[in-house]
Design an enzyme around this catalytic site. Structure first.
Site, PDB file in Angstrom:
ATOM      1  N   ARG A 162       3.161  -3.974  -9.607  1.00 20.28           N
ATOM      2  CA  ARG A 162       4.491  -4.282  -9.088  1.00 20.28           C
ATOM      3  C   ARG A 162       5.469  -4.273 -10.262  1.00 20.28           C
ATOM      4  O   ARG A 162       5.078  -4.483 -11.413  1.00 20.28           O
ATOM      5  CB  ARG A 162       4.507  -5.661  -8.426  1.00 20.28           C
ATOM      6  CG  ARG A 162       3.509  -5.840  -7.283  1.00 20.28           C
ATOM      7  CD  ARG A 162       3.565  -7.267  -6.756  1.00 20.28           C
ATOM      8  NE  ARG A 162       2.650  -7.490  -5.635  1.00 20.28           N
ATOM      9  CZ  ARG A 162       1.407  -7.945  -5.749  1.00 20.28           C
ATOM     10  NH1 ARG A 162       0.920  -8.239  -6.966  1.00 20.28           N
ATOM     11  NH2 ARG A 162       0.643  -8.118  -4.690  1.00 20.28           N
ATOM     12  N   HIS A 255       8.164   0.619  -6.670  1.00 19.73           N
ATOM     13  CA  HIS A 255       7.041   0.334  -5.775  1.00 19.73           C
ATOM     14  C   HIS A 255       6.399   1.617  -5.249  1.00 19.73           C
ATOM     15  O   HIS A 255       5.244   1.601  -4.811  1.00 19.73           O
ATOM     16  CB  HIS A 255       7.508  -0.530  -4.610  1.00 19.73           C
ATOM     17  CG  HIS A 255       6.539  -1.604  -4.235  1.00 19.73           C
ATOM     18  ND1 HIS A 255       6.206  -2.642  -5.090  1.00 19.73           N
ATOM     19  CD2 HIS A 255       5.803  -1.799  -3.114  1.00 19.73           C
ATOM     20  CE1 HIS A 255       5.326  -3.432  -4.495  1.00 19.73           C
ATOM     21  NE2 HIS A 255       5.065  -2.945  -3.300  1.00 19.73           N
ATOM     22  N   ARG A 258       3.230   2.298  -6.929  1.00 18.38           N
ATOM     23  CA  ARG A 258       2.140   1.458  -6.433  1.00 18.38           C
ATOM     24  C   ARG A 258       1.552   2.057  -5.146  1.00 18.38           C
ATOM     25  O   ARG A 258       0.337   2.129  -4.980  1.00 18.38           O
ATOM     26  CB  ARG A 258       2.676   0.051  -6.187  1.00 18.38           C
ATOM     27  CG  ARG A 258       1.647  -0.974  -5.709  1.00 18.38           C
ATOM     28  CD  ARG A 258       2.295  -2.360  -5.763  1.00 18.38           C
ATOM     29  NE  ARG A 258       1.573  -3.376  -5.017  1.00 18.38           N
ATOM     30  CZ  ARG A 258       0.553  -4.076  -5.513  1.00 18.38           C
ATOM     31  NH1 ARG A 258       0.134  -3.850  -6.746  1.00 18.38           N
ATOM     32  NH2 ARG A 258      -0.043  -5.000  -4.788  1.00 18.38           N
ATOM     33  N   TYR A 290      -2.686   1.506   4.031  1.00 16.39           N
ATOM     34  CA  TYR A 290      -2.983   2.820   3.466  1.00 16.39           C
ATOM     35  C   TYR A 290      -4.109   3.555   4.198  1.00 16.39           C
ATOM     36  O   TYR A 290      -4.507   4.637   3.781  1.00 16.39           O
ATOM     37  CB  TYR A 290      -3.355   2.669   1.985  1.00 16.39           C
ATOM     38  CG  TYR A 290      -2.262   2.025   1.172  1.00 16.39           C
ATOM     39  CD1 TYR A 290      -1.139   2.739   0.792  1.00 16.39           C
ATOM     40  CD2 TYR A 290      -2.336   0.680   0.817  1.00 16.39           C
ATOM     41  CE1 TYR A 290      -0.120   2.149   0.069  1.00 16.39           C
ATOM     42  CE2 TYR A 290      -1.330   0.074   0.094  1.00 16.39           C
ATOM     43  CZ  TYR A 290      -0.222   0.813  -0.283  1.00 16.39           C
ATOM     44  OH  TYR A 290       0.792   0.211  -0.991  1.00 16.39           O
TER      45      TYR A 290
END
Length: 323
Positions: A162, A255, A258, A290
């Site tokens: 992050r 982000h 990430r 995901y």
């Protein structure tokens, strides 16, 4: 709700929503559960909304029931809360009322079974491997700022950090001999994430040769021109600048690296539990965002290998046993 916990005054005990309860709960989140200050502030804002509703309805906290909670949800809707905001406020309410039950303030939690509104599943923006390479190649390697930024992008993508974790990184958090970075995440929880060789090489060169040029005043890995740590806003602006330089038109942020980290790991065959640990997610549900990657990957495998999907497969003649 930004005051620290103090004992209630005589007047507060007669309020619809005694302020000392809110402060005590927020203190418990901050000091006992170890939540970040920003998270606790957000919870405080949710309690502010509840207090406003109770005062407007002239309803004491102890009289909250199923019907009044439905009225509260409708009141939030009229104020303009989106599904996502409403879901968060109701989650805060369940947690707070559960704490009130534990403290003996309420006999039961009327929000325990209250369902949250369904939130549309918005898949995060993800960079392709080619776009990641384009971003990594965008900083000017002949300048100290460019070398700093290249290392910053390498670590964002290599470790799935992050932005708050990136700007809080200290030199001792990087164990480059072992190829591991120590990351302090939400709630001060630590995780150790391995780094690939390119990230290790970039970090070593930056720490040894480039970072001293910033004349460090603060003990952070990434520094601004004054030798102090970078801000979230500064990193965000850099990402936008390099995306533009790399010809990427997606709406990306720190982000996005990430998201790309997690997506590319799953595409490469990593299991969801491993990705959860690398991301530092407390709940596997957060990582399941995901799983669309695995679905897409399975579809490709199916289309490549299933006899009815392959273009070059020959039809089975009528009457023949395909086995």
């Amino acid at each position: 709700m930004n005051r620290s916990h103090v004992p209630p005054s005589p007047d507060e005990t007669a309020e619809s929503f005694p302020a000392h309860l809110a402060w005590a709960w927020l203190d418990s989140l901050l000091f006992q559960r170890g939540l970040s200050r920003n998270t606790v502030i957000a919870y405080g804002q949710d309690l502010d909304a509840l207090r406003d509703f109770l005062e407007e309805a002239a309803l004491p906290l102890v009289q909250l029931d199923d019907e009044s909670l439905l009225l509260y949800a409708a009141w939030l809707r009229r104020r303009g809360d989106t599904n996502r905001s409403l879901a968060r406020r109701l989650s805060s309410l369940r947690s707070f009322l559960g704490w009130c039950v534990e403290e003996g303030i309420l006999p039961s939690n009327p929000a325990a079974l209250m369902s949250a509104p369904k939130i549309p599943s918005l898949l995060p923006e993800v960079l392709s491997r080619e776009e990641v390479l384009a971003m990594l190649g965008a900083p000017d390697q002949t300048a100290k700022l460019g070398r700093r930024d290249r290392t910053m992008l390498e670590l964002l993508y290599a470790a799935g950090m992050r932005v708050s974790e990136l700007i809080g990184l200290r030199p001792l958090d990087l164990d480059l001999q072992r190829g591991v970075v120590r990351i302090v995440g939400k709630g001060n929880k630590e995780r150790h994430v391995p780094l690939h060789d390119e990230a290790v090489s970039s970090a070593a060169a930056y720490l040894n040769n480039t970072r001293p040029l910033f004349c460090p005043i603060q003990d952070y890995v990434f520094l601004n021109r004054s030798g102090k740590g970078l801000t979230r806003q500064a990193v965000w602006k850099l990402i936008k600048r390099y995306a533009l330089a790399a010809g990427i038109r997606k709406n990306i942020s720190p982000h996005t690296f990430r998201h790309s980290f997690a997506t590319h790991l799953l595409e490469g065959g990593a299991d969801l539990r491993s990705v959860q640990l690398l991301l530092g997610h407390a709940d596997l549900n957060a990582t399941e965002l995901y799983t669309h990657v695995q679905s897409d990957r399975l579809k490709r495998i199916h289309s490549m290998h299933h006899p009815r999907s392959r273009i070059d497969s020959s039809p089975v003649p009528p009457g023949e046993n395909p086995d």
